[in-house]
Design a protein around this motif. Structure first.
Motif, PDB file in Angstrom:
ATOM      1  N   TYR A   1     103.283  -4.817 -22.685  1.00 38.75           N
ATOM      2  CA  TYR A   1     104.657  -5.258 -22.951  1.00 38.75           C
ATOM      3  C   TYR A   1     105.481  -4.185 -23.664  1.00 38.75           C
ATOM      4  CZ  TYR A   1     108.598  -7.981 -24.676  1.00 38.75           C
ATOM      5  OH  TYR A   1     109.868  -8.423 -24.959  1.00 38.75           O
ATOM      6  N   TRP A   2     104.927  -3.637 -24.739  1.00 39.55           N
ATOM      7  CA  TRP A   2     105.707  -2.666 -25.510  1.00 39.55           C
ATOM      8  C   TRP A   2     105.889  -1.354 -24.766  1.00 39.55           C
ATOM      9  CZ3 TRP A   2     108.890  -4.085 -28.997  1.00 39.55           C
ATOM     10  CH2 TRP A   2     108.647  -5.228 -29.739  1.00 39.55           C
ATOM     11  N   GLN A   3     104.937  -1.005 -23.910  1.00 40.33           N
ATOM     12  CA  GLN A   3     105.131   0.163 -23.057  1.00 40.33           C
ATOM     13  C   GLN A   3     106.329  -0.047 -22.139  1.00 40.33           C
ATOM     14  OE1 GLN A   3     101.885   1.013 -20.383  1.00 40.33           O
ATOM     15  NE2 GLN A   3     102.759   2.965 -19.710  1.00 40.33           N
ATOM     16  N   CYS A   4     106.434  -1.226 -21.565  1.00 36.59           N
ATOM     17  CA  CYS A   4     107.555  -1.529 -20.670  1.00 36.59           C
ATOM     18  C   CYS A   4     108.875  -1.545 -21.435  1.00 36.59           C
ATOM     19  CB  CYS A   4     107.331  -2.878 -19.985  1.00 36.59           C
ATOM     20  SG  CYS A   4     105.979  -2.885 -18.782  1.00 36.59           S
ATOM     21  N   VAL A   5     108.876  -2.143 -22.609  1.00 36.42           N
ATOM     22  CA  VAL A   5     110.091  -2.170 -23.434  1.00 36.42           C
ATOM     23  C   VAL A   5     110.503  -0.749 -23.789  1.00 36.42           C
ATOM     24  CG1 VAL A   5     111.042  -2.856 -25.669  1.00 36.42           C
ATOM     25  CG2 VAL A   5     109.654  -4.475 -24.370  1.00 36.42           C
ATOM     26  N   GLY A   6     109.524   0.071 -24.183  1.00 33.39           N
ATOM     27  CA  GLY A   6     109.820   1.450 -24.528  1.00 33.39           C
ATOM     28  C   GLY A   6     110.358   2.240 -23.348  1.00 33.39           C
ATOM     29  N   ASN A   7     109.771   2.044 -22.183  1.00 29.89           N
ATOM     30  CA  ASN A   7     110.248   2.763 -21.001  1.00 29.89           C
ATOM     31  C   ASN A   7     111.691   2.400 -20.670  1.00 29.89           C
ATOM     32  OD1 ASN A   7     107.953   4.249 -20.615  1.00 29.89           O
ATOM     33  ND2 ASN A   7     107.123   2.980 -18.967  1.00 29.89           N
ATOM     34  N   LEU A   8     112.054   1.156 -20.896  1.00 30.40           N
ATOM     35  CA  LEU A   8     113.450   0.756 -20.675  1.00 30.40           C
ATOM     36  C   LEU A   8     114.372   1.411 -21.698  1.00 30.40           C
ATOM     37  CD1 LEU A   8     113.868  -3.035 -19.767  1.00 30.40           C
ATOM     38  CD2 LEU A   8     114.729  -1.039 -18.545  1.00 30.40           C
ATOM     39  N   LYS A   9     113.979   1.354 -22.938  1.00 33.07           N
ATOM     40  CA  LYS A   9     114.812   1.906 -24.014  1.00 33.07           C
ATOM     41  C   LYS A   9     114.988   3.416 -23.885  1.00 33.07           C
ATOM     42  CE  LYS A   9     115.094   2.289 -29.072  1.00 33.07           C
ATOM     43  NZ  LYS A   9     116.514   1.891 -29.164  1.00 33.07           N
ATOM     44  N   PHE A  10     113.884   4.121 -23.624  1.00 31.25           N
ATOM     45  CA  PHE A  10     113.917   5.574 -23.648  1.00 31.25           C
ATOM     46  C   PHE A  10     114.529   6.184 -22.386  1.00 31.25           C
ATOM     47  CE2 PHE A  10     109.830   4.860 -26.250  1.00 31.25           C
ATOM     48  CZ  PHE A  10     110.586   4.542 -27.376  1.00 31.25           C
ATOM     49  N   THR A  11     114.442   5.464 -21.265  1.00 30.40           N
ATOM     50  CA  THR A  11     115.068   5.972 -20.040  1.00 30.40           C
ATOM     51  C   THR A  11     116.538   5.600 -19.952  1.00 30.40           C
ATOM     52  OG1 THR A  11     114.482   3.987 -18.750  1.00 30.40           O
ATOM     53  CG2 THR A  11     112.889   5.811 -18.759  1.00 30.40           C
ATOM     54  N   GLY A  12     116.958   4.591 -20.720  1.00 35.04           N
ATOM     55  CA  GLY A  12     118.337   4.144 -20.666  1.00 35.04           C
ATOM     56  C   GLY A  12     118.660   3.349 -19.412  1.00 35.04           C
ATOM     57  N   ARG A  13     117.626   2.891 -18.709  1.00 35.51           N
ATOM     58  CA  ARG A  13     117.828   2.118 -17.486  1.00 35.51           C
ATOM     59  C   ARG A  13     118.156   0.664 -17.815  1.00 35.51           C
ATOM     60  NH1 ARG A  13     116.926   4.974 -12.304  1.00 35.51           N
ATOM     61  NH2 ARG A  13     117.112   7.096 -13.082  1.00 35.51           N
TER      62      ARG A  13
END
Length: 213
Positions: free
Chosen positions: A143-155
Motif C-alpha cells: 500500500y505505502w509503495q503505491c501511495v509513494g509512487n503516486l506522490k513522487f511521480t505527481g501522477r
C-alpha cells in the motif's frame, strides 16, 4: 522541502545505472518499512535501512544485495506478461516507469500510462491473488509503495495490478485503481515520517564518520 522536487530518468529497472541511482536514497519500495508503527518509534528494520542509506551516501556506492527468492524471480519473469495483459484489457500504452529522483528519495514504478497514470505490478501466488480479489483493494503489503509512487511521480492515479498465472485465464489479472486526490492524509503522513527518518539517516552518518577506530 527540497526532496519534493523530482526529476525523471528513463532507465531500465535492475540495470547497473538503476542500482546506482537508488544508492543513498529512500525508495518507495521500502516505505512500508518506515511507515510501520506510524506515530511511534522506528522499528529495527527501519533503523537498519537508515544505516544502509547512510553508508551508501558516504561511499557513493550501492550496497550489493544477494537476497533473492522464488517470489522475486517469479516477478521478474512474469511482469512483462502481466503488463501485456493490462495493455490488452485497458487499450492503454504503457511506457517505461524509469526512475524518479530527488535528493533523498527515489521511486521506480512498473510503468507510466499516458500523462496521468502509473502502474504497480505484483506477480503473486494463488492464495495471495485470491486475497487481493476478495479484499477488493490494494494489497496492504504494498500500500505505502503505491501511495509513494503516486506522490513522487505527481501522477493522478495508480493501477495496482495483481497477476497470477495459476488462476483461470480470464481471472489472472486483478486491477484496483487509487487516486491521488483521495490520499491527502496519507501524503501528509509520508511527509512527516520521511522527515523523521531522514534525521535517523543523518545521525547514522555522523556516528560513522566521527567514530575513532
Amino acid at each position: 522541502m527540497s526532496w519534493q522536487m523530482f526529476s525523471f530518468i528513463d532507465v531500465e529497472q535492475n540495470s547497473d545505472e538503476w542500482f546506482e541511482l537508488r544508492a543513498g536514497r529512500l525508495t518507495s519500495s521500502k516505505l512500508g518499512t518506515i511507515m510501520a508503527n506510524f506515530g511511534k518509534a522506528f522499528g529495527e528494520p527501519a533503523k537498519k535501512y537508515a544505516v544502509n542509506i547512510a553508508i551508501e551516501q558516504i561511499t557513493g556506492e550501492p550496497i550489493p544485495s544477494t537476497f533473492t527468492n522464488a517470489h522475486m524471480e517469479r516477478g521478474h519473469e512474469q511482469e512483462p506478461i502481466a503488463r501485456r495483459m493490462y495493455e490488452d484489457a485497458t487499450f492503454a500504452d504503457v511506457t517505461n516507469g524509469g526512475f524518479f529522483e530527488s535528493d533523498f528519495i527515489g521511486c521506480s514504478p512498473d510503468g507510466l500510462v499516458y500523462d496521468d497514470g502509473v502502474i504497480e505490478i505484483k506477480s503473486v501466488i494463488a492464495p495471495v491473488h485470491f486475497a487481493n480479489v476478495k479484499r477488493g483493494t490494494v494489497d496492504p503489503a504494498y500500500y505505502w509503495q503505491c501511495v509513494g509512487n503516486l506522490k513522487f511521480t505527481g501522477r493522478k492515479w495508480l493501477d495496482f495490478i495483481s497477476y497470477c498465472s495459476e488462476f483461470p485465464e480470464d481471472k489472472q489479472l486483478y486491477t484496483h485503481r487509487i487516486y491521488a486526490k483521495n490520499l491527502e492524509s496519507e501524503f501528509e503522513k509520508l511527509d512527516e515520517r520521511i522527515e523523521e527518518f531522514k534525521k535517523i539517516v543523518i545521525n547514522s552518518k555522523e556516528i560513522i564518520l566521527n567514530s575513532n577506530y
